[in-house]
Design an enzyme around this catalytic site. Structure first.
Site, PDB file in Angstrom:
ATOM      1  N   ASP A 249       0.833  -1.213   0.000  1.00 14.13           N
ATOM      2  CA  ASP A 249       0.000   0.000   0.000  1.00 14.13           C
ATOM      3  C   ASP A 249       0.868   1.263   0.000  1.00 14.13           C
ATOM      4  O   ASP A 249       2.103   1.179  -0.078  1.00 14.13           O
ATOM      5  CB  ASP A 249      -0.920  -0.085   1.236  1.00 14.13           C
ATOM      6  CG  ASP A 249      -2.193   0.732   1.102  1.00 14.13           C
ATOM      7  OD1 ASP A 249      -2.447   1.284   0.027  1.00 14.13           O
ATOM      8  OD2 ASP A 249      -2.944   0.813   2.100  1.00 14.13           O
ATOM      9  N   HIS A 250       0.235   2.406   0.136  1.00 13.56           N
ATOM     10  CA  HIS A 250       0.875   3.738   0.108  1.00 13.56           C
ATOM     11  C   HIS A 250       2.361   3.752   0.494  1.00 13.56           C
ATOM     12  O   HIS A 250       2.726   3.318   1.577  1.00 13.56           O
ATOM     13  CB  HIS A 250       0.169   4.694   1.081  1.00 13.56           C
ATOM     14  CG  HIS A 250      -1.222   5.023   0.691  1.00 13.56           C
ATOM     15  ND1 HIS A 250      -1.548   6.097  -0.092  1.00 13.56           N
ATOM     16  CD2 HIS A 250      -2.382   4.392   0.974  1.00 13.56           C
ATOM     17  CE1 HIS A 250      -2.854   6.128  -0.269  1.00 13.56           C
ATOM     18  NE2 HIS A 250      -3.393   5.099   0.365  1.00 13.56           N
TER      19      HIS A 250
ATOM     20  N   GLU B 279      -4.635   7.810   7.507  1.00 13.77           N
ATOM     21  CA  GLU B 279      -4.430   6.372   7.483  1.00 13.77           C
ATOM     22  C   GLU B 279      -2.967   6.045   7.692  1.00 13.77           C
ATOM     23  O   GLU B 279      -2.105   6.703   7.146  1.00 13.77           O
ATOM     24  CB  GLU B 279      -4.915   5.747   6.176  1.00 13.77           C
ATOM     25  CG  GLU B 279      -4.924   4.211   6.261  1.00 13.77           C
ATOM     26  CD  GLU B 279      -5.496   3.564   5.019  1.00 13.77           C
ATOM     27  OE1 GLU B 279      -6.578   2.993   5.129  1.00 13.77           O
ATOM     28  OE2 GLU B 279      -4.853   3.634   3.965  1.00 13.77           O
TER      29      GLU B 279
ATOM     30  N   HIS C 215      -9.740   8.721   3.546  1.00 15.40           N
ATOM     31  CA  HIS C 215      -9.421   7.539   4.364  1.00 15.40           C
ATOM     32  C   HIS C 215     -10.155   7.631   5.701  1.00 15.40           C
ATOM     33  O   HIS C 215     -10.147   8.672   6.336  1.00 15.40           O
ATOM     34  CB  HIS C 215      -7.923   7.471   4.654  1.00 15.40           C
ATOM     35  CG  HIS C 215      -7.094   7.013   3.494  1.00 15.40           C
ATOM     36  ND1 HIS C 215      -5.930   7.614   3.147  1.00 15.40           N
ATOM     37  CD2 HIS C 215      -7.261   5.995   2.602  1.00 15.40           C
ATOM     38  CE1 HIS C 215      -5.397   6.996   2.094  1.00 15.40           C
ATOM     39  NE2 HIS C 215      -6.196   6.020   1.745  1.00 15.40           N
TER      40      HIS C 215
ATOM     41  N   HIS D   5      -9.464   4.494  -3.526  1.00 13.48           N
ATOM     42  CA  HIS D   5      -8.992   4.556  -2.132  1.00 13.48           C
ATOM     43  C   HIS D   5     -10.031   5.268  -1.278  1.00 13.48           C
ATOM     44  O   HIS D   5     -10.837   6.035  -1.785  1.00 13.48           O
ATOM     45  CB  HIS D   5      -7.693   5.373  -2.040  1.00 13.48           C
ATOM     46  CG  HIS D   5      -6.484   4.611  -2.430  1.00 13.48           C
ATOM     47  ND1 HIS D   5      -5.475   4.296  -1.555  1.00 13.48           N
ATOM     48  CD2 HIS D   5      -6.117   4.083  -3.620  1.00 13.48           C
ATOM     49  CE1 HIS D   5      -4.546   3.629  -2.191  1.00 13.48           C
ATOM     50  NE2 HIS D   5      -4.900   3.479  -3.447  1.00 13.48           N
TER      51      HIS D   5
ATOM     52  N   ASN E 292      -9.671  -0.273  -2.165  1.00 13.51           N
ATOM     53  CA  ASN E 292      -8.995  -0.548  -0.898  1.00 13.51           C
ATOM     54  C   ASN E 292      -9.966  -0.538   0.281  1.00 13.51           C
ATOM     55  O   ASN E 292     -10.842   0.311   0.348  1.00 13.51           O
ATOM     56  CB  ASN E 292      -7.926   0.510  -0.648  1.00 13.51           C
ATOM     57  CG  ASN E 292      -6.724   0.333  -1.542  1.00 13.51           C
ATOM     58  OD1 ASN E 292      -6.724  -0.510  -2.441  1.00 13.51           O
ATOM     59  ND2 ASN E 292      -5.696   1.109  -1.294  1.00 13.51           N
TER      60      ASN E 292
END
Ligand code: ZN
Length: 359
Positions: A110-111, A183, A227, A264, A286
């Site tokens: 992820d990110h 997040e 998020h 997202h 996600n």
């Protein structure tokens, strides 16, 4: 033609052309595959169990913080060594068990912001070692998130990394524009509103930059996504923007819906918003916040049900000398979390029409 007819498709972790063909298939058939953030073997199992239950592929992804947790919170992580180790361990665990669940699994990270690039480098090194040994990378795909940097720099760094990933048949997911909220310790809750909506021109500039390097990239553009789950606020999700991205890129390239899009910050989204996204070429969505809650709720319900049996090793409502081992054994209450998370994974797959897609 179904998923199993895709050349090279198999149960377990899939990579390269096989994984890409699955995403193309999802786009064509108008469903999306959710990616669930995992932090442990237990959360991986909850996702795999759900995939098996609904006979559909799933994605398992590791954030930088989730990876460090996988390796152990006591470990020094100054140079991202715990995050690298944890991501590799998580990937290896997933690879070891996934095939036994009988479903294809895409393994993703992820990110990754600029300051976390040492983590990314460490994962690429592990991919290379795995590639040299087996002919495929350890992961299926990785995300770079340089969205906090100016667009030019974001694209330049993505292009540089994508060029390293292409020879290993890795898929790149990149972010342009900013997903709001908080997040994994990254706080974007104070970002100005115009950054929360990417323009079609900007999204197309990503395509222009990356397409000459390779075809296997996906774009997480910002269309008002946030998020986390909050009370309805002033940031509004605008899935119609996704359609605009495809239309603009379609006119430029002469291909219908040329972009592969990622959603997202979709926790708490309305079903019609999700449906609109999928129709616009969202192939991956996600999910973290909602499954975090589900995992916790499993323990919460268990505790409430057996409160009187969970106050000491001995002594419960049935008698003061009765043992409670069968309640406080982690296999009892962690399992409740797994079952609860599994149910939430099933629900998410259903929302994205990823149900019985392997049939
Ligand atoms: Zn995200």
């Amino acid at each position: 033609m179904g998923i199993w007819d895709i050349p090279g498709m198999k149960p377990g972790v899939i990579t390269g052309e096989v994984a890409w063909a699955l995403l193309e298939y999802a786009k064509k058939e108008k469903f999306a595959i959710p990616a669930f953030n995992c932090t442990s073997s237990s959360t991986v199992i909850a996702v795999l169990e759900a995939g098996k239950k609904i006979n559909s592929p799933v994605m398992i992804q590791w954030s930088e913080g989730g990876s460090a947790f996988m390796a152990g919170k006591s470990m020094d992580n100054k140079n991202k060594q715990a995050s690298i180790l944890g991501a590799v361990a998580g990937a290896q665990f997933t690879r070891a068990v996934a095939a036994a669940y009988g479903i294809p699994v895409i393994l993703h990270s992820d990110h990754c912001a600029k300051k976390l690039l040492p983590w990314f480098d460490g994962m690429l090194k592990a991919d290379k070692e795995h590639f040299d040994l087996t002919g495929e990378p350890l992961f299926s795909s990785h995300m770079l998130d340089l969205s906090e940097e100016p667009d030019d720099e974001n694209l330049a760094i993505c292009a540089e990394y994508f060029a390293k990933m292409v020879p290993m048949n890795l898929i790149l997911e990149m972010e342009i524009g900013i997903t709001g909220g908080i997040e994994d310790g990254v706080d974007n809750s104070a970002v100005s509103n115009d950054k929360l909506y990417t323009t079609p021109e900007t999204v197309y500039s990503v395509h222009e930059k990356l397409a000459p390097i390779g075809k296997m990239f996906t774009i997480a553009a910002a269309f008002g996504n946030v998020h986390g789950v909050y009370k309805p606020g002033n940031v509004k999700l605008r899935p119609e923007l996704l359609h605009d991205y495809q239309k603009y890129a379609g006119e430029k390239t002469g291909k219908e819906m040329p972009l592969m899009l990622v959603f997202h910050g979709g926790s708490g989204s309305l079903p019609e918003e999700i449906e609109s996204g999928v129709k616009a070429g969202v192939v991956k969505m996600n999910v973290d916040t909602d499954t975090q809650w589900a995992y916790w709720e499993g323990v919460l319900k268990f505790y409430k049900k057996y409160e009187g049996y969970l106050q000491g090793q001995i002594g419960n409502p049935d008698g003061e000398d009765k043992p409670n081992k069968d309640k406080y054994d982690p296999r009892k209450w962690v399992r409740e979390s797994e079952v609860s998370m599994c149910d939430r994974v099933v629900l998410q797959c259903e929302m994205l029409k990823n149900k019985n897609t392997l049939a």
